[in-house]
Scaffold this motif. Structure first.
Motif, PDB file in Angstrom:
ATOM      1  N   ALA A 161      35.080  18.304  63.784  1.00 16.36           N
ATOM      2  CA  ALA A 161      36.123  17.348  63.410  1.00 16.36           C
ATOM      3  C   ALA A 161      36.742  16.721  64.650  1.00 16.36           C
ATOM      4  O   ALA A 161      37.077  15.532  64.664  1.00 16.36           O
ATOM      5  CB  ALA A 161      37.197  18.057  62.581  1.00 16.36           C
ATOM      6  N   LEU A 162      36.863  17.545  65.686  1.00 16.21           N
ATOM      7  CA  LEU A 162      37.471  17.058  66.933  1.00 16.21           C
ATOM      8  C   LEU A 162      36.565  16.017  67.605  1.00 16.21           C
ATOM      9  O   LEU A 162      37.049  15.000  68.121  1.00 16.21           O
ATOM     10  CB  LEU A 162      37.706  18.249  67.863  1.00 16.21           C
ATOM     11  CG  LEU A 162      38.750  18.095  68.949  1.00 16.21           C
ATOM     12  CD1 LEU A 162      40.068  17.646  68.367  1.00 16.21           C
ATOM     13  CD2 LEU A 162      38.924  19.406  69.686  1.00 16.21           C
ATOM     14  N   MET A 165      36.233  23.339  63.438  1.00 20.26           N
ATOM     15  CA  MET A 165      37.237  22.425  64.012  1.00 20.26           C
ATOM     16  C   MET A 165      36.611  21.535  65.094  1.00 20.26           C
ATOM     17  O   MET A 165      37.017  20.386  65.266  1.00 20.26           O
ATOM     18  CB  MET A 165      38.357  23.280  64.635  1.00 20.26           C
ATOM     19  CG  MET A 165      39.701  22.584  64.667  1.00 20.26           C
ATOM     20  SD  MET A 165      40.403  22.390  63.033  1.00 20.26           S
ATOM     21  CE  MET A 165      41.306  20.869  63.236  1.00 20.26           C
ATOM     22  N   ASP A 174      48.672  21.991  71.087  1.00 20.97           N
ATOM     23  CA  ASP A 174      49.362  23.194  70.614  1.00 20.97           C
ATOM     24  C   ASP A 174      48.890  23.560  69.206  1.00 20.97           C
ATOM     25  O   ASP A 174      48.633  24.720  68.903  1.00 20.97           O
ATOM     26  CB  ASP A 174      50.882  22.963  70.596  1.00 20.97           C
ATOM     27  CG  ASP A 174      51.455  22.846  71.997  1.00 20.97           C
ATOM     28  OD1 ASP A 174      50.745  23.209  72.950  1.00 20.97           O
ATOM     29  OD2 ASP A 174      52.599  22.389  72.128  1.00 20.97           O
ATOM     30  N   GLN A 175      48.805  22.546  68.346  1.00 17.36           N
ATOM     31  CA  GLN A 175      48.376  22.816  66.968  1.00 17.36           C
ATOM     32  C   GLN A 175      46.951  23.344  66.931  1.00 17.36           C
ATOM     33  O   GLN A 175      46.613  24.202  66.123  1.00 17.36           O
ATOM     34  CB  GLN A 175      48.491  21.543  66.107  1.00 17.36           C
ATOM     35  CG  GLN A 175      49.914  21.073  65.878  1.00 17.36           C
ATOM     36  CD  GLN A 175      50.730  22.055  65.049  1.00 17.36           C
ATOM     37  OE1 GLN A 175      50.191  22.827  64.272  1.00 17.36           O
ATOM     38  NE2 GLN A 175      52.037  22.034  65.234  1.00 17.36           N
ATOM     39  N   LEU A 176      46.099  22.825  67.825  1.00 17.57           N
ATOM     40  CA  LEU A 176      44.721  23.317  67.889  1.00 17.57           C
ATOM     41  C   LEU A 176      44.712  24.785  68.282  1.00 17.57           C
ATOM     42  O   LEU A 176      43.936  25.581  67.741  1.00 17.57           O
ATOM     43  CB  LEU A 176      43.899  22.492  68.880  1.00 17.57           C
ATOM     44  CG  LEU A 176      43.458  21.121  68.367  1.00 17.57           C
ATOM     45  CD1 LEU A 176      42.937  20.267  69.520  1.00 17.57           C
ATOM     46  CD2 LEU A 176      42.385  21.270  67.301  1.00 17.57           C
ATOM     47  N   ALA A 177      45.601  25.171  69.215  1.00 20.36           N
ATOM     48  CA  ALA A 177      45.678  26.575  69.624  1.00 20.36           C
ATOM     49  C   ALA A 177      46.072  27.439  68.429  1.00 20.36           C
ATOM     50  O   ALA A 177      45.548  28.536  68.241  1.00 20.36           O
ATOM     51  CB  ALA A 177      46.682  26.735  70.759  1.00 20.36           C
ATOM     52  N   LEU A 178      46.992  26.927  67.596  1.00 18.23           N
ATOM     53  CA  LEU A 178      47.435  27.716  66.442  1.00 18.23           C
ATOM     54  C   LEU A 178      46.351  27.843  65.374  1.00 18.23           C
ATOM     55  O   LEU A 178      46.371  28.771  64.587  1.00 18.23           O
ATOM     56  CB  LEU A 178      48.709  27.115  65.843  1.00 18.23           C
ATOM     57  CG  LEU A 178      49.938  27.646  66.576  1.00 18.23           C
ATOM     58  CD1 LEU A 178      50.980  26.600  66.765  1.00 18.23           C
ATOM     59  CD2 LEU A 178      50.502  28.850  65.839  1.00 18.23           C
ATOM     60  N   ARG A 188      36.853  12.872  65.731  1.00 18.34           N
ATOM     61  CA  ARG A 188      38.142  12.232  66.016  1.00 18.34           C
ATOM     62  C   ARG A 188      38.102  11.527  67.368  1.00 18.34           C
ATOM     63  O   ARG A 188      38.599  10.402  67.508  1.00 18.34           O
ATOM     64  CB  ARG A 188      39.237  13.300  66.005  1.00 18.34           C
ATOM     65  CG  ARG A 188      40.594  12.811  66.439  1.00 18.34           C
ATOM     66  CD  ARG A 188      41.624  13.912  66.292  1.00 18.34           C
ATOM     67  NE  ARG A 188      42.933  13.467  66.728  1.00 18.34           N
ATOM     68  CZ  ARG A 188      43.411  13.620  67.955  1.00 18.34           C
ATOM     69  NH1 ARG A 188      42.658  14.187  68.876  1.00 18.34           N
ATOM     70  NH2 ARG A 188      44.611  13.191  68.265  1.00 18.34           N
ATOM     71  N   ARG A 211      50.907  24.382  79.712  1.00 16.54           N
ATOM     72  CA  ARG A 211      51.922  24.789  78.727  1.00 16.54           C
ATOM     73  C   ARG A 211      53.090  25.522  79.372  1.00 16.54           C
ATOM     74  O   ARG A 211      54.194  25.491  78.862  1.00 16.54           O
ATOM     75  CB  ARG A 211      51.297  25.730  77.686  1.00 16.54           C
ATOM     76  CG  ARG A 211      50.340  25.023  76.780  1.00 16.54           C
ATOM     77  CD  ARG A 211      50.181  25.752  75.471  1.00 16.54           C
ATOM     78  NE  ARG A 211      49.254  25.013  74.639  1.00 16.54           N
ATOM     79  CZ  ARG A 211      48.009  25.397  74.427  1.00 16.54           C
ATOM     80  NH1 ARG A 211      47.562  26.521  74.922  1.00 16.54           N
ATOM     81  NH2 ARG A 211      47.215  24.651  73.677  1.00 16.54           N
ATOM     82  N   SER A 212      52.835  26.241  80.465  1.00 13.64           N
ATOM     83  CA  SER A 212      53.901  27.104  80.981  1.00 13.64           C
ATOM     84  C   SER A 212      54.730  26.378  82.034  1.00 13.64           C
ATOM     85  O   SER A 212      54.393  25.302  82.475  1.00 13.64           O
ATOM     86  CB  SER A 212      53.313  28.367  81.568  1.00 13.64           C
ATOM     87  OG  SER A 212      52.277  28.035  82.463  1.00 13.64           O
ATOM     88  N   ASP A 246      51.778  14.884  72.236  1.00 12.37           N
ATOM     89  CA  ASP A 246      52.039  14.808  70.803  1.00 12.37           C
ATOM     90  C   ASP A 246      51.925  16.168  70.114  1.00 12.37           C
ATOM     91  O   ASP A 246      52.114  16.265  68.911  1.00 12.37           O
ATOM     92  CB  ASP A 246      51.070  13.812  70.161  1.00 12.37           C
ATOM     93  CG  ASP A 246      51.563  13.343  68.807  1.00 12.37           C
ATOM     94  OD1 ASP A 246      52.798  13.261  68.618  1.00 12.37           O
ATOM     95  OD2 ASP A 246      50.730  13.086  67.919  1.00 12.37           O
ATOM     96  N   GLY A 247      51.576  17.215  70.874  1.00 11.68           N
ATOM     97  CA  GLY A 247      51.496  18.545  70.265  1.00 11.68           C
ATOM     98  C   GLY A 247      50.154  18.859  69.621  1.00 11.68           C
ATOM     99  O   GLY A 247      50.002  19.905  69.000  1.00 11.68           O
ATOM    100  N   VAL A 248      49.184  17.953  69.748  1.00 11.87           N
ATOM    101  CA  VAL A 248      47.876  18.198  69.125  1.00 11.87           C
ATOM    102  C   VAL A 248      47.209  19.432  69.749  1.00 11.87           C
ATOM    103  O   VAL A 248      46.642  20.271  69.047  1.00 11.87           O
ATOM    104  CB  VAL A 248      46.957  16.963  69.274  1.00 11.87           C
ATOM    105  CG1 VAL A 248      45.563  17.259  68.752  1.00 11.87           C
ATOM    106  CG2 VAL A 248      47.552  15.777  68.539  1.00 11.87           C
TER     107      VAL A 248
END
Lengths: 184, 212
Positions: free
Chosen positions: B4-5, B1, B77-81, B8, B211-212, B73-75
């Protein structure tokens, strides 16, 4: 078989407010949980907690690999949809794009997608990840009747294949769901 | 990943305004002779420092677009998942950001050096010190961007935070452009190394904390 999601005695405090406590969760293969509750009752927070993006104030949580579809689009606006989705390296990208009727939009830049199309793109991103646990935050928002039908079908196939789903939604979901009402 | 990051980040950097910090850098370097007068000896003395101030202010420009859009945009968060560590995200962003910032700045530093009266060996020294310093500036920019992501008036706050943190780098970097004999270049390299090694961890912790 080991459960896909197991939470024991979960409690979460956000902004000085107790959203829930002593919450036990267990989802096995093929299970689906519908989280309901008023606005602000902690539905989205529970989804983020299960995703691992928030830590529980108390309790323990264990889960299998998960895919999240929430309000974050997480797709590069300037790229065509297929390329933007491909960044996430989902192993079932082709299936997912077909399942959510996105094949015709593959070459359209993400910034031009309508609300409903962007919603289907989020769901396709989650499905493409091929994770056993789906976490969906208000999955029906912005979907038209066709989109909602496609979501139901995708969830049914996912459960048949042994996956589990947690969906937070104030709208009724079709099919057979366990329910959890927060904020009572 | 992570690969790719990085790709990007480079793509988005070039797609956005990669030339903007460089143009800003040249602009500041152009203003220096106007401000202090055209005396070549004086310019030669302060030129290295002026160039570094120009580089630091240029490094501040892209801070707001480095982390905040991906958080909103949640990117992230998605990376964490996907199981990508926040530190790896920070590291990839530093590498990706430097690739669109460092080389361009180094090219611009050639005319920039002439503008502030550095030539010959002084030009080479300024290029070497900037080549060592720009990765550290990129690392600082990403760390500060992560620390201020999601806060109101993040741009101004980022400036307040980044300037003091860059002081050691500025001291040794500017000294290294002025004097080839001293060990300023080695000290600059040591500070840069420390910054580059620490920044991914600062950025990672900041991304988690946001996040918190």
């Amino acid at each position: 078989m080991t459960p896909l999601l197991k939470g024991d005695g979960l409690a979460l405090v956000r902004g000085g407010r107790l959203l829930f406590e002593s919450l036990d969760l267990e989802l096995g293969h093929g299970d689906a949980l519908h989280v309901t509750g008023r606005n602000g009752s902690g539905k989205s927070s529970l989804i983020r907690l299960v995703a691992g993006l928030l830590r529980p104030t108390a309790g323990r949580i264990e889960r299998a690999g998960a895919a999240l579809a929430d309000e974050g689009l997480a797709l590069d606006r300037e790229l065509p949809l297929r390329q933007a989705l491909a960044f996430w390296k989902g192993s079932r990208l082709i299936d997912a794009m077909t399942a959510f009727h996105l094949d015709d939009l593959a070459d359209v830049p993400v910034r031009l997608l309508s609300t409903g199309q962007a919603k289907r793109a989020r769901l396709a991103r989650a499905m493409a990840a091929d994770a056993p646990l789906w976490l969906l935050d208000e999955p029906l928002n912005g979907l038209d009747r066709d989109g909602a039908g496609r979501l139901d079908a995708a969830i049914a196939r996912h459960r048949e294949a042994g996956g589990a789903v947690v969906a937070a939604s104030h709208l009724p979901l079709s099919g057979n769901w366990l329910t959890l009402e927060l904020g009572q | 990943m992570t690969g790719a990051l990085i790709r990007r980040e480079v793509r988005r950097g070039l797609h956005g305004a990669a030339w903007l910090p460089v143009a800003f850098f040249l602009l500041v370097a152009t203003i220096v002779p106007f401000a202090v007068g055209p005396d070549a000896r004086l310019l030669g003395q302060i030129g290295g420092g002026a160039l570094w101030i120009a580089a630091l202010t240029a490094a501040l420009l892209p801070v707001e677009r480095l982390v905040e859009p991906d958080r909103a945009d949640g990117v992230l968060d998605q990376l964490a998942l996907t199981g990508t560590a926040e530190e790896a995200v920070g590291g990839a962003k530093i590498v990706g950001h430097w690739l669109t910032f460092g080389p361009l700045l180094l090219i611009a530093a050639v005319p920039g050096s002439f503008l502030v009266g550095l030539d010959g060996p002084a030009l080479v020294r300024s290029l070497v010190s900037l080549a060592i310093g720009t990765p550290a500036l990129s690392a600082l920019a990403v760390a500060v961007a992560a620390l201020t992501a999601g806060l109101p008036r993040a741009g101004a706050l980022a400036g307040l935070l980044m300037m003091p943190l860059a002081v050691p780098l500025i001291i040794f970097g500017a000294a290294a452009t002025g004097d080839g004999e001293s060990s300023a270049l080695k000290l600059e390299a040591a500070v840069a190394l420390l910054t580059i090694a620490g920044a991914p961890f600062v950025a990672g912790a900041a991304i988690r904390a946001a996040r918190s």
